[in-house]
Structures are given as C-alpha cells and as structure tokens.
Design a protein around this motif. Structure first.
Motif, PDB file in Angstrom:
ATOM      1  N   LEU A 143       0.851  -1.187   0.000  1.00  0.00           N
ATOM      2  CA  LEU A 143       0.000   0.000   0.000  1.00  0.00           C
ATOM      3  C   LEU A 143       0.890   1.241   0.000  1.00  0.00           C
ATOM      4  N   HIS A 144       0.617   2.174  -0.890  1.00  0.00           N
ATOM      5  CA  HIS A 144       1.272   3.472  -0.886  1.00  0.00           C
ATOM      6  C   HIS A 144       0.387   4.398  -0.068  1.00  0.00           C
ATOM      7  N   VAL A 145       0.860   4.819   1.067  1.00  0.00           N
ATOM      8  CA  VAL A 145       0.048   5.572   2.031  1.00  0.00           C
ATOM      9  C   VAL A 145       0.644   6.953   2.232  1.00  0.00           C
ATOM     10  N   SER A 146      -0.221   7.958   2.318  1.00  0.00           N
ATOM     11  CA  SER A 146       0.247   9.316   2.581  1.00  0.00           C
ATOM     12  C   SER A 146      -0.611   9.953   3.663  1.00  0.00           C
ATOM     13  N   GLY A 147      -0.040  10.976   4.291  1.00  0.00           N
ATOM     14  CA  GLY A 147      -0.808  11.751   5.252  1.00  0.00           C
ATOM     15  C   GLY A 147      -0.612  11.385   6.699  1.00  0.00           C
ATOM     16  N   ALA A 148       0.343  10.500   7.014  1.00  0.00           N
ATOM     17  CA  ALA A 148       0.593  10.136   8.417  1.00  0.00           C
ATOM     18  C   ALA A 148       2.062   9.810   8.606  1.00  0.00           C
ATOM     19  N   ASP A 149       2.548  10.009   9.811  1.00  0.00           N
ATOM     20  CA  ASP A 149       3.925   9.689  10.157  1.00  0.00           C
ATOM     21  C   ASP A 149       4.153   8.180  10.115  1.00  0.00           C
ATOM     22  N   THR A 150       5.311   7.767   9.591  1.00  0.00           N
ATOM     23  CA  THR A 150       5.612   6.338   9.454  1.00  0.00           C
ATOM     24  C   THR A 150       5.595   5.620  10.798  1.00  0.00           C
ATOM     25  N   ASP A 151       6.218   6.204  11.804  1.00  0.00           N
ATOM     26  CA  ASP A 151       6.257   5.569  13.120  1.00  0.00           C
ATOM     27  C   ASP A 151       4.862   5.445  13.723  1.00  0.00           C
ATOM     28  N   ALA A 152       4.024   6.465  13.500  1.00  0.00           N
ATOM     29  CA  ALA A 152       2.654   6.406  14.017  1.00  0.00           C
ATOM     30  C   ALA A 152       1.869   5.286  13.347  1.00  0.00           C
ATOM     31  N   LEU A 153       2.049   5.133  12.048  1.00  0.00           N
ATOM     32  CA  LEU A 153       1.374   4.036  11.333  1.00  0.00           C
ATOM     33  C   LEU A 153       1.844   2.679  11.855  1.00  0.00           C
ATOM     34  N   ARG A 154       3.151   2.560  12.078  1.00  0.00           N
ATOM     35  CA  ARG A 154       3.696   1.301  12.580  1.00  0.00           C
ATOM     36  C   ARG A 154       3.072   0.944  13.925  1.00  0.00           C
ATOM     37  N   THR A 155       2.870   1.938  14.755  1.00  0.00           N
ATOM     38  CA  THR A 155       2.314   1.708  16.088  1.00  0.00           C
ATOM     39  C   THR A 155       0.857   1.244  16.017  1.00  0.00           C
ATOM     40  N   VAL A 156       0.049   1.887  15.173  1.00  0.00           N
ATOM     41  CA  VAL A 156      -1.368   1.538  15.131  1.00  0.00           C
ATOM     42  C   VAL A 156      -1.623   0.230  14.385  1.00  0.00           C
ATOM     43  N   LEU A 157      -0.689  -0.154  13.498  1.00  0.00           N
ATOM     44  CA  LEU A 157      -0.896  -1.375  12.714  1.00  0.00           C
ATOM     45  C   LEU A 157      -0.338  -2.623  13.381  1.00  0.00           C
ATOM     46  N   ALA A 158       0.587  -2.461  14.318  1.00  0.00           N
ATOM     47  CA  ALA A 158       1.193  -3.622  14.976  1.00  0.00           C
ATOM     48  C   ALA A 158       0.152  -4.527  15.635  1.00  0.00           C
ATOM     49  N   PRO A 159      -0.833  -3.991  16.375  1.00  0.00           N
ATOM     50  CA  PRO A 159      -1.835  -4.882  16.984  1.00  0.00           C
ATOM     51  C   PRO A 159      -2.667  -5.643  15.952  1.00  0.00           C
ATOM     52  N   GLU A 160      -2.902  -5.042  14.787  1.00  0.00           N
ATOM     53  CA  GLU A 160      -3.680  -5.735  13.753  1.00  0.00           C
ATOM     54  C   GLU A 160      -2.880  -6.896  13.169  1.00  0.00           C
ATOM     55  N   ALA A 161      -1.563  -6.709  13.034  1.00  0.00           N
ATOM     56  CA  ALA A 161      -0.728  -7.804  12.543  1.00  0.00           C
ATOM     57  C   ALA A 161      -0.808  -8.988  13.493  1.00  0.00           C
ATOM     58  N   ALA A 162      -0.690  -8.716  14.785  1.00  0.00           N
ATOM     59  CA  ALA A 162      -0.746  -9.794  15.775  1.00  0.00           C
ATOM     60  C   ALA A 162      -2.131 -10.420  15.835  1.00  0.00           C
ATOM     61  N   GLY A 163      -3.145  -9.586  15.790  1.00  0.00           N
ATOM     62  CA  GLY A 163      -4.508 -10.093  15.938  1.00  0.00           C
ATOM     63  C   GLY A 163      -4.988 -10.914  14.757  1.00  0.00           C
ATOM     64  N   HIS A 164      -4.491 -10.616  13.566  1.00  0.00           N
ATOM     65  CA  HIS A 164      -4.963 -11.311  12.361  1.00  0.00           C
ATOM     66  C   HIS A 164      -3.939 -12.314  11.820  1.00  0.00           C
ATOM     67  N   GLY A 165      -2.814 -12.472  12.508  1.00  0.00           N
ATOM     68  CA  GLY A 165      -1.827 -13.456  12.076  1.00  0.00           C
ATOM     69  C   GLY A 165      -1.197 -13.123  10.740  1.00  0.00           C
ATOM     70  N   ILE A 166      -0.939 -11.838  10.500  1.00  0.00           N
ATOM     71  CA  ILE A 166      -0.298 -11.420   9.257  1.00  0.00           C
ATOM     72  C   ILE A 166       0.963 -10.634   9.598  1.00  0.00           C
ATOM     73  N   ASP A 167       1.794 -10.408   8.600  1.00  0.00           N
ATOM     74  CA  ASP A 167       2.978  -9.569   8.769  1.00  0.00           C
ATOM     75  C   ASP A 167       2.711  -8.219   8.126  1.00  0.00           C
ATOM     76  N   ILE A 168       3.068  -7.150   8.830  1.00  0.00           N
ATOM     77  CA  ILE A 168       2.908  -5.801   8.299  1.00  0.00           C
ATOM     78  C   ILE A 168       4.222  -5.056   8.484  1.00  0.00           C
ATOM     79  N   ALA A 169       4.772  -4.554   7.397  1.00  0.00           N
ATOM     80  CA  ALA A 169       5.989  -3.743   7.449  1.00  0.00           C
ATOM     81  C   ALA A 169       5.649  -2.333   7.001  1.00  0.00           C
ATOM     82  N   VAL A 170       6.055  -1.345   7.793  1.00  0.00           N
ATOM     83  CA  VAL A 170       5.818   0.057   7.460  1.00  0.00           C
ATOM     84  C   VAL A 170       7.163   0.741   7.306  1.00  0.00           C
ATOM     85  N   GLN A 171       7.406   1.295   6.122  1.00  0.00           N
ATOM     86  CA  GLN A 171       8.680   1.943   5.834  1.00  0.00           C
ATOM     87  C   GLN A 171       8.450   3.303   5.187  1.00  0.00           C
TER      88      GLN A 171
END
Length: 409
Positions: A143-171
């Motif tokens: 996903l090409h995402v704009s409008g938010a800080d990378t670290d903030a996105l990483r923080t809010v998406l980490a629980p979804e990765a754990a909860g849904h059994g997927i890997d999410i990398a934010v760079q």
C-alpha cells in the motif's frame, strides 16, 4: 498553454474510465483529450483480471463541455463507462508523510485488509495506490500511504498484525528503498534451518543439553558469551571431521538462494554475522556468493575440537559492530543497511540497521524490531523492498533458473 477568455478560470476535472482492457485504450483517450487542449495533472492506471481502471486529472480550458463530450464519445466507442467529476488542484496535500505498508498473509483474509485499511483511515492517512507483490506461496500487498507519520502508522498497525496473524511492514517512502543496500543476516535459524552448535553437540552426545541452553540464550534469558563458552566446552574431543558432516547436513531456509542471487543482480551486498562458527559460516558465504562474514572460530588441535574459542566472542555488540564495519567498507550509511535475525543476540544489530527484520523470531526480538516476517520463506523479504514475485520469476527465467509455477486462480 490553453487559451482562456478574460475572467475565465480553468476547471479541474477527474476523468475515470473503467471496463475491459485492450490495446489502445489509453491512446484513444489521450487522443480525444489532445483535441480539447487540456493540461494533464496526474494519471493512475491499474489492470486487475483484464479489467482496466484509468484515472486522469486534467485542467480544462473554458470549453470544459468539449472535454466531457470528447471523453464520453471515446468511452462509448470503447464500450467502457466513464465518470467525470469536478475538482480543484492536484493531490499534493496527500504527498506529505508518505509510507509503504507491506502486508503478507498465508492466507490474506478480507477481515485483515479491512482492519488495516480502518487503522490507516483512523490515523488520518490515505491509501493512494495498492500493488500486488506476490500471490504464491504467500499473498503480499503493498500500500502506498500518505498523510501520516511512518512511526505512528507502525504503532497503530502492529496490533492488527498480531490479531490477524499477518505480517505488516511500514517503511518511509524514500530513495533508500531503491538504492544499493547492505543486507546483514544471522545464520542459525535465519539463513539456515536449525542450530549448528546443536548438530555438533550430537557428535559429543550432548545435543539435548546444548539445545536447552541455546533456546534460553536466544530468548535473552542467559548471557550469550557465557552460555556459548559453556556449550562449546561440551564439544571438546569431537573430531574436526564432524564439521564437514555438519556442513553437508545444513538445510538453507526456503528462498535463501533466491534472495541472494536476485538482490546481487541489483547491486546489493551481503554479510553473514553469526554467533556460530567461522569454519562453517565462511563456507556458507563462499557457497552463496556472500561478500562478508564474521563468526567465532573454534580451536582445533591435532584434528580435534578443544572446546575453546579463539579470540573475542561475536556477541550482540560484536554483531552490531560488524554491521557498521562492513557498511563503512563499502561506503553506505547505516540507514542503508538491512539486518535480519531471530534471537536476542541479534537485537543490537537489528537496532543499528536502517531496517531491522525479525525473521520467525522470538517474541522479545519481534517486539524490538522494525518489522517481523513470520512466513517460512526468506525471499519474502524482497516484497518489503518493492520487488514483486513476477519480477523475481522473470529475472530467474532470463538467467536460466526455473522457479515453481503458482497455482491457477
């Protein structure tokens, strides 16, 4: 330049066409637009299962009706649908705070995508573009995402990765993702399956004892150097020929060779930095075409392991120091390095790298790393670098390698 009458203002139009893809669609649309004297501001086009969606943002002169009529006539002749909406300006406001959000799942369920998209929206960000990186043997979406800080996105998406059994990398979306980089890998349980020291300990009859200590050390429960010296002491008396037997029994992680050969073609440099043993790690590096290696040296006297290590131990700090040394040698910044590891001994190295990847790692390591990859395919890491499986297969075919075909679907 367009000709405007006094007092006229240009009108911004978003033209969206959709329908069956075929050669010449884009050409036909722009031919129609060229006769209306528009200025092109932005273009996006995707093809999904032979269905085309083409979006064009244009600034129209005072004869906007002529633009609409030309586009509608062309769409009708192509058997496509068209929507034309008024807008203002381009989408520059969306360009700040750009990130790549890469999602890997086996499988990737709609509920997981809904959760990810929801958290991105909650963060005030927008998904500008979506690309499929792989559909076999894992599903990977970028996903090409704009409008938010990378670290903030990483923080809010980490629980979804754990909860849904997927890997999410934010760079961050920057040039480092495309530039020449240094990849530094751990060896045991990362580049290869299993732990070499346990395989050696089997020759001394201490496999179970050594395995228990290794597991505790990788969880971070024991001091690495002390635990390594105690385990190596149990190898005293093992013939040096056991090293050859262990090397022949080593099984690489799936995708290891693909990862190295593909990224080497792109100019990447590689290093192996291991708390294991140079007698094996150096051979692995030579076999795979890896540029640098650093590991502990087992002492051998009269063809027998003495149970001691020569020189300082490559521990957590030693791994990070090696990463910095190799980066300096090839002239890249630490921000341009990628570290991959699974145990507590890799933590300093992962933190020192521009991108630290916990690969099928212990919980302690996953919590500390920039991102985690928990699928059993080391080459899945390339999806985080913007390289699709289709590109990997095409490059292999050109070089004469045969890769498994994906299932139809």
């Amino acid at each position: 330049m367009t000709d405007l009458l006094p007092g006229d203002k240009p009108e911004t139009l978003l033209i969206t066409l959709s329908g069956k893809d075929r050669p010449g669609v884009t050409s036909s649309v722009f031919t129609a637009l060229s006769g209306a004297g528009v200025e092109v501001i932005d273009i996006e086009q995707i093809v999904l299962r032979r269905q085309l969606i083409l979006g064009i943002l244009v600034t129209a002169p005072h004869n906007a009706k002529k633009v609409r009529a030309a586009v509608e006539e062309t769409a009708a002749s192509l058997g496509m649908t068209v929507d034309i909406d008024r807008g203002a300006g381009d989408n520059k406001s969306r360009r700040d705070g750009r990130s790549h959000v890469t999602i890997i799942g086996t499988p990737l369920r709609a509920s997981a995508m809904a959760a990810v998209a929801g958290r991105i929206a909650d963060a005030g960000a927008n998904i500008d573009r979506i690309e499929r990186m792989a559909r076999y043997p894992v599903t990977a979406i970028d996903l090409h995402v704009s409008g938010a800080d990378t670290d903030a996105l990483r923080t809010v998406l980490a629980p979804e990765a754990a909860g849904h059994g997927i890997d999410i990398a934010v760079q961050p979306a920057n040039l480092l993702r495309r530039g020449t980089r240094l990849i530094v890998m751990d060896v045991d349980s990362t580049l290869i399956q299993g732990e070499v020291i346990e395989m050696l300990a089997a020759h001394a009859g201490y496999e179970a004892e050594v395995a228990a200590v290794t597991a505790a050390a990788m969880r971070g429960d024991l001091d690495f150097e002390a635990s390594l010296r105690s385990r190596v002491a149990l190898l005293a008396g093992v013939p040096a020929t056991a090293l050859d037997e262990v090397y022949d029994a080593i099984v690489l992680a799936p995708g290891a060779r693909t990862l190295v050969r593909t990224l080497r073609r792109l100019g990447y440099r590689f290093a192996l930095v291991s708390g294991g043993f140079s007698q094996l790690v150096d051979r692995l590096a030579e076999d795979l075409g890896i540029h640098f290696s650093r590991a502990n040296e087992l002492e051998i006297v009269d063809g027998v392991l003495t149970g001691r290590i020569i020189g300082p131990v490559v521990d957590r700090a030693g791994k990070a120091a090696a990463l910095r040394e190799f980066a300096a040698e090839i002239g890249v910044s630490e921000a341009a390095t990628i570290a991959i590891g699974d145990g507590a001994n890799d933590l300093d190295m992962l933190n020192a790298a521009g991108l630290g990847i916990a690969y099928n790692a212990k919980p302690l390591v996953q919590d500390a790393a920039d991102t985690s990859v928990n699928v059993p395919y080391l080459d899945a890491i390339m999806y985080l670098l913007g390289i699709s499986r289709e590109e990997i297969v095409a490059a292999d075919a050109e070089a004469g390698f045969v890769t498994p075909a994906p299932p139809i679907g």
